[in-house]
Design a protein around this motif. Structure first.
Motif, short mmCIF file in Angstrom:
data_model
loop_
_atom_site.label_atom_id
_atom_site.label_comp_id
_atom_site.label_asym_id
_atom_site.label_seq_id
_atom_site.Cartn_x
_atom_site.Cartn_y
_atom_site.Cartn_z
N ARG A 73 0.72 -1.42 -0.16
CA ARG A 73 0.15 -0.05 -0.09
C ARG A 73 0.91 1.09 -0.22
NH1 ARG A 73 -5.67 1.15 1.52
NH2 ARG A 73 -5.52 -0.92 2.80
N LYS A 116 -3.47 7.37 -3.91
CA LYS A 116 -3.52 6.45 -2.77
C LYS A 116 -3.55 4.49 -3.88
CE LYS A 116 -6.42 7.30 0.53
NZ LYS A 116 -8.17 7.06 0.47
N ILE A 147 -2.50 0.02 -4.51
CA ILE A 147 -1.90 -1.28 -3.52
C ILE A 147 -2.56 -2.35 -4.85
CG2 ILE A 147 -4.70 -1.86 -3.35
CD1 ILE A 147 -3.32 -2.40 -0.57
N ASN A 166 -3.64 -4.98 -6.55
CA ASN A 166 -4.80 -6.06 -6.19
C ASN A 166 -4.98 -7.10 -6.14
OD1 ASN A 166 -5.79 -3.60 -6.05
ND2 ASN A 166 -6.51 -3.47 -7.84
N GLY A 218 -4.08 -0.98 -8.82
CA GLY A 218 -4.97 0.16 -8.63
C GLY A 218 -4.09 1.26 -8.18
N VAL A 219 -5.00 2.58 -8.86
CA VAL A 219 -4.28 3.64 -8.26
C VAL A 219 -5.33 4.67 -8.08
CG1 VAL A 219 -2.87 5.10 -8.64
CG2 VAL A 219 -2.26 3.64 -9.63
N CYS A 220 -6.48 4.96 -6.69
CA CYS A 220 -6.99 6.72 -6.08
C CYS A 220 -6.45 7.45 -6.18
CB CYS A 220 -8.43 5.53 -5.76
SG CYS A 220 -8.37 5.94 -4.78
N HIS A 222 -13.43 12.34 -5.42
CA HIS A 222 -12.53 11.36 -6.17
C HIS A 222 -12.53 11.87 -7.79
CE1 HIS A 222 -12.83 6.90 -7.75
NE2 HIS A 222 -11.48 7.47 -8.16
N SER A 270 -9.42 7.00 -11.00
CA SER A 270 -8.80 6.13 -11.19
C SER A 270 -8.62 5.36 -12.19
CB SER A 270 -10.58 4.59 -10.22
OG SER A 270 -10.37 5.21 -9.07
N PHE A 276 -6.24 1.07 -13.86
CA PHE A 276 -5.16 -0.30 -12.85
C PHE A 276 -4.43 -0.45 -14.12
CE2 PHE A 276 -9.46 0.22 -11.98
CZ PHE A 276 -9.40 -0.33 -10.75
N ARG A 296 -12.55 -8.20 -2.77
CA ARG A 296 -13.41 -7.75 -3.64
C ARG A 296 -12.06 -7.20 -5.09
NH1 ARG A 296 -14.14 -2.56 -5.78
NH2 ARG A 296 -13.86 -1.82 -3.48
N ARG A 297 -11.21 -6.88 -4.95
CA ARG A 297 -11.03 -6.25 -5.75
C ARG A 297 -9.43 -7.39 -6.05
NH1 ARG A 297 -8.22 -1.00 -2.16
NH2 ARG A 297 -9.84 0.08 -2.09
P1 ADP Z 1 -12.16 0.42 -6.68
O1 ADP Z 1 -12.37 -0.41 -4.95
O2 ADP Z 1 -14.16 -0.26 -7.19
O3 ADP Z 1 -11.05 -0.68 -7.11
P2 ADP Z 1 -11.63 3.46 -6.55
O4 ADP Z 1 -11.92 3.69 -7.38
O5 ADP Z 1 -12.19 2.99 -4.99
O6 ADP Z 1 -12.67 1.13 -7.00
O7 ADP Z 1 -9.51 2.16 -6.30
C1 ADP Z 1 -9.10 2.43 -7.36
C2 ADP Z 1 -8.25 1.76 -6.87
O8 ADP Z 1 -7.51 2.30 -6.02
C3 ADP Z 1 -8.23 0.09 -5.84
O9 ADP Z 1 -8.36 -0.78 -6.86
C4 ADP Z 1 -7.36 0.15 -5.42
O10 ADP Z 1 -6.15 -0.39 -6.15
C5 ADP Z 1 -6.98 1.38 -5.47
N1 ADP Z 1 -7.29 2.16 -3.67
C6 ADP Z 1 -8.14 2.36 -3.73
N2 ADP Z 1 -8.05 2.94 -2.52
C7 ADP Z 1 -6.62 2.69 -2.02
C8 ADP Z 1 -6.54 3.14 -0.42
N3 ADP Z 1 -7.49 3.54 0.56
N4 ADP Z 1 -5.30 2.33 -0.23
C9 ADP Z 1 -4.70 2.58 -0.81
N5 ADP Z 1 -4.90 1.98 -2.41
C10 ADP Z 1 -6.18 2.01 -2.88
#
Ligand code: ADP
Ligand code: COA
Length: 601
Positions: free
Chosen positions: A226, A292, A294, A296, A306-308, A322, A325, A327, A354-355
């Motif tokens: 993370r 953020k 991590i 997945n 995944g990045v948001c 937001h 996002s 991948f 879930r991810r």
């Molecule tokens: P989802 O959770 O449906 O995948 P999001 O748009 O919320 O969609 O997030 C996109 C991606 O960003 C996530 O799949 C995850 O990899 C990463 N992500 C989201 N929230 C966090 C967090 N709090 N810490 C680290 N990575 C995050």
């Protein structure tokens, strides 16, 4: 073998007369080709950058973040050249990186507007690298970005792009279909993720599988990967209106994603692909962006990160928007550039699990999409298995194949009888033909009448019976068609056909009905019929006036079906012509038969 039905369904008689229309077509084609020498699209923008050590990552290669900034800038300048006002990045389609770029090499980026819609434009971008010492060039990636033009206080209506070369005409035509797919993308992915049968089996329950070559004892908890990072948007990160550059945000996203990926593999990963994404809302100078990331899921040789991105103003920290996002798929290459086996990832309960499952589903969707959307027609099997998870992409492929065929420049008039024209197109692997006539009928009415394949036996004797197998959605349906026994055949043929219809995107676009064969488990081949296939066929309708429509039928014949087509093209049979005339009569007989759905079009 391609469709006897779809190729036999149209008839022709030949004459040596050359129409004025065809002469002018040929001239247009030649004109475009002549202009092609030294010709440059008015919106084309080029950027060349020498890769210096300050642009590189830990592996001494150009960092993808830097490349994304250059791509976005070049594309934005092209969009603004067309719009004549500031533009923002709305979305970026999937990008697959074929090569890395080393320090000392040159990156050449070319961008041009493929098509303008209302306030948005599709910009096509090509990236190549050049080795100055050896003069070698490589394609690095192709990208498609959508930019939206913004003028303060008023909504922008962009002027249209006029495509000139064959390539521009194809891109222009298919851009409308890509836009449709893009706007459906979020919903498509949501539906696919909800419906995708994901095998949620713990690795330890898979003896003898892919698992054996991976060491299960060293699972990496996803938590360890993370990353959270904050960026302050400063004037150099934004345009003159203070909006953050899309490329800058992509570069920040790539940075955190790379850190997350490195934490899994404890090495320097290489970014291979970025999934299509949408800039959901703007950010400005002074905003804080929290990124953020991590891991997945980690597959055998690749991982999804995944990045948001959330934005907030200092004075309202709790109000986070937001804005994006994405991948990204990474691999880890060894000294021989071969992908290394990755450790297993242990997802966190809840969102992490879930991810983890969704990343597997996304991988399948991505592979389906890449194969179906980017596969060249000559490499595609004639019939592809249809299922709900590839419907959107097969439908895209169906329509775009026909549009590309229509946009070809080198159609040659073969004959003209009673104002019905037959054109042929000879290419390396395919012979295609196209019939054309003007009919005194409303364009929408003609489109509706011919898009109902159940009515085709009324005018086409090659359609003995038609069954609607599946009404996929309002514009796509799958039919089972049976044709009569043909001369020289012992049994009738049957076809399973996906028909996709499209209304025009603007008044220069035709209405389109595209058809291609698919396979369905419910309709396997049976001994009673010989299975026929059509790779690309269908109708286009152009409005020529009130109650006057140019109707064109296209068909790309494959080798097994050549004999029938060439017999007609050579004038040894008049079946093409007879059938097309029957089609005209059907349209005239039913011209007042206003279908209920007509009002809604
Ligand atoms: P989802 O959770 O449906 O995948 P999001 O748009 O919320 O969609 O997030 C996109 C991606 O960003 C996530 O799949 C995850 O990899 C990463 N992500 C989201 N929230 C966090 C967090 N709090 N810490 C680290 N990575 C995050
Ligand atoms: N992909 C491509 N185009 C899209 C899109 C997507 N995911 N979503 C919307 N659009 C297009 C629409 O088709 C429409 O095009 P048209 O006018 O040619 O028909 C245009 O964007 C405007 O759509 P609209 O529905 O009026 O606006 P919206 O509320 O969806 O806003 C943006 C779209 C792009 C303007 C908005 O999301 C935004 O401001 N995003 C941030 C852009 C930005 O600042 N980027 C830089 C990095 S932060």
């Amino acid at each position: 073998m391609t469709s006897v039905i779809e190729s036999q369904g149209i008839a022709s008689v030949f004459s040596n007369r050359t129409s004025r229309k065809s002469a002018s077509r040929a001239q247009t084609a030649r004109g475009a080709m002549a202009d092609g020498e030294g010709y440059r699209h008015p919106t084309e923008v080029q950027m060349s950058q020498l890769v210096l050590p300050c642009h590189t990552n830990q592996r001494g290669e150009l960092s993808v973040g830097q490349l994304l900034k250059w791509i976005d800038t070049t594309a934005c300048l092209s969009a603004e050249r067309h719009a004549g006002c500031p533009c923002v990045t709305a979305s970026m389609d999937d990008i697959y990186f074929e090569h890395t770029i080393s320090v000392g090499q040159v990156v050449n980026i070319k961008a041009k507007v493929n098509r303008a819609f209302n306030s948005s434009m599709e910009v096509g971008i090509q990236v190549a690298s050049e080795d100055l010492c050896s003069e070698k060039q490589w394609t690095v990636c192709k990208a498609l970005a959508t930019f939206v033009a913004h003028r303060e206080l008023s909504k922008v209506k962009l002027k249209q792009i006029t495509p000139r070369t064959e390539e521009e005409k194809m891109e222009h035509s298919v851009a409308a279909e890509r836009r449709r797919m893009r706007l459906l993308y979020a919903d498509t992915i949501k539906d696919l993720l909800a419906n995708c049968a994901i095998q949620d089996v713990p690795p330890s329950a898979l003896p003898g599988s892919d698992l054996e070559s991976r060491d299960c004892s060293c699972m990496v908890p996803a938590e360890k990967t993370r990353v959270e990072s904050v960026e302050l948007v400063l004037p150099p990160h934004a345009n003159h209106q203070g909006n953050t550059f899309g490329g800058q945000i992509m570069a920040w996203m790539e940075n955190v994603a790379t850190i997350a990926a490195s934490r899994l593999c404890r090495a320097h990963p290489t970014l291979k692909a970025i999934e299509m994404f949408h800039f959901r809302g703007p950010s400005q100078v002074g905003d804080r962006l929290v990124l953020k990331a991590i891991v997945n899921n980690a597959f055998k040789h690749s991982m999804e990160v995944g990045v948001c991105v959330e934005a907030y103003r200092q004075e309202a920290e709790t109000h986070r928007r937001h804005i994006n996002s994405a991948f990204m798929t990474f691999v880890v290459l060894d000294a021989d550039d071969q992908p290394r086996t990755l450790p297993w990832i242990q997802p966190q309960p809840g969102d992490g699990e879930r991810r983890y499952r969704e990343a597997s589903a996304r991988k399948k969707i991505r592979l389906d999409r890449k194969y179906i959307v980017s596969c060249k027609q000559a490499e595609m099997p004639l019939s592809v298995p249809w299922d709900p998870s590839n419907q959107v992409y097969l439908s895209y492929n169906n329509v775009s194949s026909l549009k590309m065929l229509v946009a070809k420049d080198n159609w040659a008039l073969s004959s003209e009888v009673n104002q019905v024209r037959l054109y042929t197109l000879e290419e390396d692997k395919f012979l295609s033909f196209h019939m054309e006539m003007s009919v005194h009928v409303d364009t929408t009415q003609a489109f509706l009448l011919l898009s109902d394949l159940l009515r085709r036996p009324e005018w086409d004797k090659h359609y003995r019976s038609v069954e609607l197998v599946l009404q996929v959605d309002e514009d796509d349906a799958i039919y089972h068609v049976i044709s009569p026994v043909l001369s020289g055949d012992t049994k009738p043929q049957d076809f399973v056909i996906l028909a996709s219809r499209r209304k025009p995107c603007d008044n220069r676009d035709p209405y389109v009905i595209a058809m291609r064969s698919v396979t369905l488990p419910t309709h396997p081949e049976t001994p009673a019929y010989r299975r026929g296939e059509t790779i690309c066929s269908g109708f286009c309708f152009w409005r020529e006036g009130d109650q006057l429509t140019k109707v064109s039928y296209y068909n790309q014949a494959t080798p097994g079906f050549l004999n029938y087509v060439t017999t007609n093209v050579a004038g040894l049979s008049s079946e093409f012509y007879t059938t097309f005339k029957a089609c005209e009569q059907f349209l005239l007989d039913n011209r007042s038969d206003l279908a209920p759905s007509l009002q809604t079009l």
